[in-house]
Design a protein around this motif. Structure first.
Motif, short mmCIF file in Angstrom:
data_model
loop_
_atom_site.label_atom_id
_atom_site.label_comp_id
_atom_site.label_asym_id
_atom_site.label_seq_id
_atom_site.Cartn_x
_atom_site.Cartn_y
_atom_site.Cartn_z
N VAL A 1 0.83 -1.21 0.00
CA VAL A 1 0.00 0.00 0.00
C VAL A 1 0.87 1.25 0.00
N THR A 2 1.91 1.26 0.81
CA THR A 2 2.82 2.41 0.86
C THR A 2 3.50 2.62 -0.48
N SER A 3 3.92 1.53 -1.12
CA SER A 3 4.60 1.63 -2.41
C SER A 3 3.68 2.16 -3.49
N LEU A 4 2.41 1.74 -3.48
CA LEU A 4 1.45 2.25 -4.45
C LEU A 4 1.20 3.73 -4.24
N HIS A 5 1.16 4.14 -2.99
CA HIS A 5 0.99 5.56 -2.67
C HIS A 5 2.19 6.37 -3.17
N ASN B 1 2.08 7.69 -6.67
CA ASN B 1 0.96 8.60 -6.93
C ASN B 1 -0.29 7.90 -7.47
N LEU B 2 -0.54 6.69 -6.99
CA LEU B 2 -1.80 6.01 -7.31
C LEU B 2 -2.78 6.27 -6.17
N SER B 3 -3.92 6.82 -6.51
CA SER B 3 -4.89 7.21 -5.49
C SER B 3 -5.61 6.01 -4.90
N ASP B 4 -5.95 6.10 -3.63
CA ASP B 4 -6.69 5.07 -2.88
C ASP B 4 -6.06 3.69 -3.04
N PRO B 5 -4.80 3.52 -2.60
CA PRO B 5 -4.09 2.24 -2.78
C PRO B 5 -4.83 1.04 -2.19
N SER B 6 -5.51 1.24 -1.05
CA SER B 6 -6.21 0.11 -0.43
C SER B 6 -7.30 -0.44 -1.34
N ALA B 7 -8.04 0.46 -2.00
CA ALA B 7 -9.07 0.02 -2.95
C ALA B 7 -8.43 -0.61 -4.18
N LEU B 8 -7.29 -0.07 -4.60
CA LEU B 8 -6.59 -0.59 -5.78
C LEU B 8 -6.13 -2.03 -5.54
#
Length: 276
Positions: free
Chosen positions: A136-140, A143-150
């Motif tokens: 989740v931290t890496s996705l954030h 600059n990918l929004s709402d990593p948890s949903a992703l």
């Protein structure tokens, strides 16, 4: 102990494929050196052997039909002598790859989160919860929004640009010594190209990752690369500092590539149309 200046050293790489007529050479005696924290651009027309070279470095080619010779050293360790099981431990952790078509890099039947967490846990001792938080931290960070949903979504639910950034996030998370980026901006719009290239530069500057960048886009090479190798028909025909190569190309083929760049002729009428 002093670290080697060349994190990746490829010497005398030859690739041959088995055919009905015998062994057909695809790559002829390739020599490449990639310095720590540097970007090496590899350019050349389609079919010249760029992707085959990179797949050989990662040992992704079918050993039953393709024969690879030469030395491939990563941080001083010879990779060509490793067994498949040992190479799997290195691939993805110490040397990673961003593929040309990101959709081919993910399984369509598992969520992004499942695949991301599995990748992390394969190469680390993190628990499932720790790996999830790391993903989740890496996705954030890309600059990918709402990593948890992703993390709950499937690859086909993401655009090409988003999938490219997911692959970059995986690479950033494991912090490999070398990242191979095979046409990372192909088929992306300008905004997503900028995002992907910015994240690649961030990996290099923050983590000291060396990048082997394969692309047809000479504009990307001029912006990103420190050095450039030009490939033609399975051979490296010229290697030079990026400024030297663009300002004073030596090989005829290199000059042809540079002359083939698209340019927009500007005249007074064009200026008036642009300004109007």
């Amino acid at each position: 102990m002093r670290e080697p200046s060349n994190v990746l050293q490829v010497s005398g790489l030859q690739v041959k494929v088995k055919t009905a007529q015998g062994m057909l050479p695809l790559v002829h005696g390739i020599d490449l050196e990639l310095k720590r924290g540097h970007v090496l651009g590899l350019i050349g027309e389609s079919g010249c052997g760029k992707s085959i070279t990179c797949q050989s470095i990662l040992q992704l080619l079918d050993r039953k039909t393709i024969h690879v010779e030469g030395s491939i050293r990563l941080n001083g360790r010879e990779l060509s002598e490793l067994k498949a099981e040992d190479m799997r431990k290195i691939r993805g952790k110490e040397i990673a790859m961003i593929m040309q078509n990101p959709m081919n890099a993910f399984s369509p039947v598992f969520t992004i989160g499942d695949q991301f967490v599995e990748t992390i846990r394969t190469h680390t001792a993190l628990t499932k919860k720790q790996a999830y938080d790391c993903a989740v931290t890496s996705l954030h960070d890309v600059n990918l929004s709402d990593p948890s949903a992703l993390m709950r979504r499937y690859p086909f639910q993401l655009s090409g640009g988003m999938l490219q950034r997911v692959m970059i996030a995986m690479s950033m998370c494991l912090r490999p010594s070398v990242l191979i980026a095979d046409e990372p901006t192909t088929a992306l719009d300008v905004a997503n190209q900028f995002q992907v290239l910015r994240q690649l530069d961030r990996i290099r500057s923050e983590y000291g990752t060396s990048i082997l960048l394969i692309t047809h886009d000479l504009g990307v090479i001029s912006e990103m690369a420190d050095e450039v190798a030009v490939m033609q028909q399975g051979r490296i025909v010229e290697k030079a500092d990026v400024y030297q190569l663009f300002d004073h190309p030596q090989h005829t083929y290199t000059k042809q590539l540079l002359d083939a760049r698209l340019t927009l002729p500007i005249n007074q009428q064009t200026k008036e149309l642009v300004l109007s």
